[in-house]
Design an enzyme around this catalytic site. Structure first.
Site, PDB file in Angstrom:
ATOM      1  N   GLU A  78       0.806  -1.224   0.000  1.00 52.13           N
ATOM      2  CA  GLU A  78       0.000   0.000   0.000  1.00 52.13           C
ATOM      3  C   GLU A  78       0.840   1.276   0.000  1.00 52.13           C
ATOM      4  OE1 GLU A  78      -3.259   0.292  -0.310  1.00 52.13           O
ATOM      5  OE2 GLU A  78      -3.502  -1.879  -0.454  1.00 52.13           O
ATOM      6  N   GLU A 109       9.279 -21.904   6.296  1.00 58.00           N
ATOM      7  CA  GLU A 109       9.657 -21.074   7.439  1.00 58.00           C
ATOM      8  C   GLU A 109      10.880 -21.614   8.186  1.00 58.00           C
ATOM      9  OE1 GLU A 109       7.220 -22.365  11.364  1.00 58.00           O
ATOM     10  OE2 GLU A 109       6.085 -21.153   9.935  1.00 58.00           O
TER      11      GLU A 109
END
Length: 318
Positions: A78, A109
């Site tokens: 954004e 991960e």
């Protein structure tokens, strides 16, 4: 770790009415946001350090795995449409790579080597800011990436939801958000994820505030890339310059969509002077108006002194 434990209060959650379960989950979200309050000093310190480091070449680098990685990507994505932050100055180091943005790749991960490789490939410097997010605070990928980033002198910020964890110990600026047990044990997309998103909102928005990309609560660096944003840009120019909408539209067209330049044009500043003063003030519109006011006051004082001197010399009748 609290985020992995079963909360006895919700052991029979699956047997509750949906209304009661919804109320409990909603209350959990409220509690997650409230937990951030204790961390505001740490969040503020991290934001100030980030702003100081970034300068012109610095990048904001988000690091995470799984849910935390996707929350980080959401925040970083954004920055360009909201603040015109250059695309090349935001970077994502996510376990599993780009495909993990929309698909769960849980085994990634644990890949410490990939974390180090991605950080090395980013060629970090002391101008870069690395924000690593992990609910557990122990995710091997995220911890290794943050530690490697620190070796390059980057500003490292760690956000975790459990106390005394490796991620917090590895960060120059640790941010602990103790959201506690999840209603659905281990489902950190819930309370922990909500808190992480709020913290990232605060950090990134705070950086943009300090960099002058916001003026009077308006996103004045926003690129008007569609009809809705063009109308929003015109409304900003109207509010800043106190002009009518048609003048705001003309000024925006002349400024090629740059809101700050358009506001100055609408106020009667010519294009060259507008560009000069914006450059001198690093695009900070508040500083621009302060400088313009100082120049006006200086010119007024100089003119007054000149008139007084002429009067004293008898050049002008008193």
């Amino acid at each position: 770790m609290a985020t992995e434990e079963v909360d006895p209060r919700f052991a029979d959650l699956d047997a509750w009415s949906l209304t009661s379960a919804m109320e409990a989950m909603w209350e959990g979200q409220l509690a997650a946001v409230a937990a951030i309050g204790h961390a505001l000093p740490a969040i503020t310190a991290a934001t100030e350090a980030a702003k100081a480091a970034l300068g012109d070449p610095g990048r904001i680098v988000y690091v995470g795995a799984g849910t935390s990685g996707r929350v980080a990507v959401q925040d970083g994505a954004e920055l360009t449409p909201t603040f015109a932050w250059p695309n090349e100055r935001v970077c994502f180091i996510v376990a599993g790579g780009d495909s993990a943005f929309v698909t769960s790749i849980e085994g990634a991960e644990d890949d410490v080597d990939d974390a180090v490789a991605q950080i090395n490939a980013a060629r970090l410097t002391s101008h870069d800011v690395v924000i690593a997010v992990a609910a557990s605070g122990t995710t091997p990928f995220t911890v290794a990436a943050l530690q490697q980033a620190g070796s390059f002198g980057a500003v490292t910020i760690g956000v975790a939801n459990n106390r005394g964890t490796a991620l917090l110990a590895s960060a120059k600026f640790p941010i602990l958000i103790e959201t506690g047990r999840e209603l659905i044990a281990g489902s950190t997309r819930m309370k922990a994820g909500t808190a992480q998103k709020v913290v990232l909102n605060l950090i990134s928005s705070g950086i943009m505030l300090r960099l002058g990309r916001v003026y009077r609560s308006m996103m004045v660096n926003m690129p008007p890339s569609n009809a809705k944003l063009k109308r929003r840009a015109e409304a900003m120019v109207v509010q800043i310059a106190h002009c009518d909408p048609s003048q705001a539209a003309r000024s925006l067209e002349q400024a090629e969509g740059d809101i700050k330049t358009a506001a100055l044009l609408a106020l009667g500043v010519n294009r060259a002077d507008a560009q000069t003063v914006l450059n001198n003030c690093n695009g900070n519109l508040r500083r621009v108006f302060d400088e313009l006011a100082e120049n006006r006051d200086s010119n007024r004082d100089r003119h007054s002194k000149e008139v007084t001197a002429r009067n004293q010399d008898g050049a002008v009748e008193p």
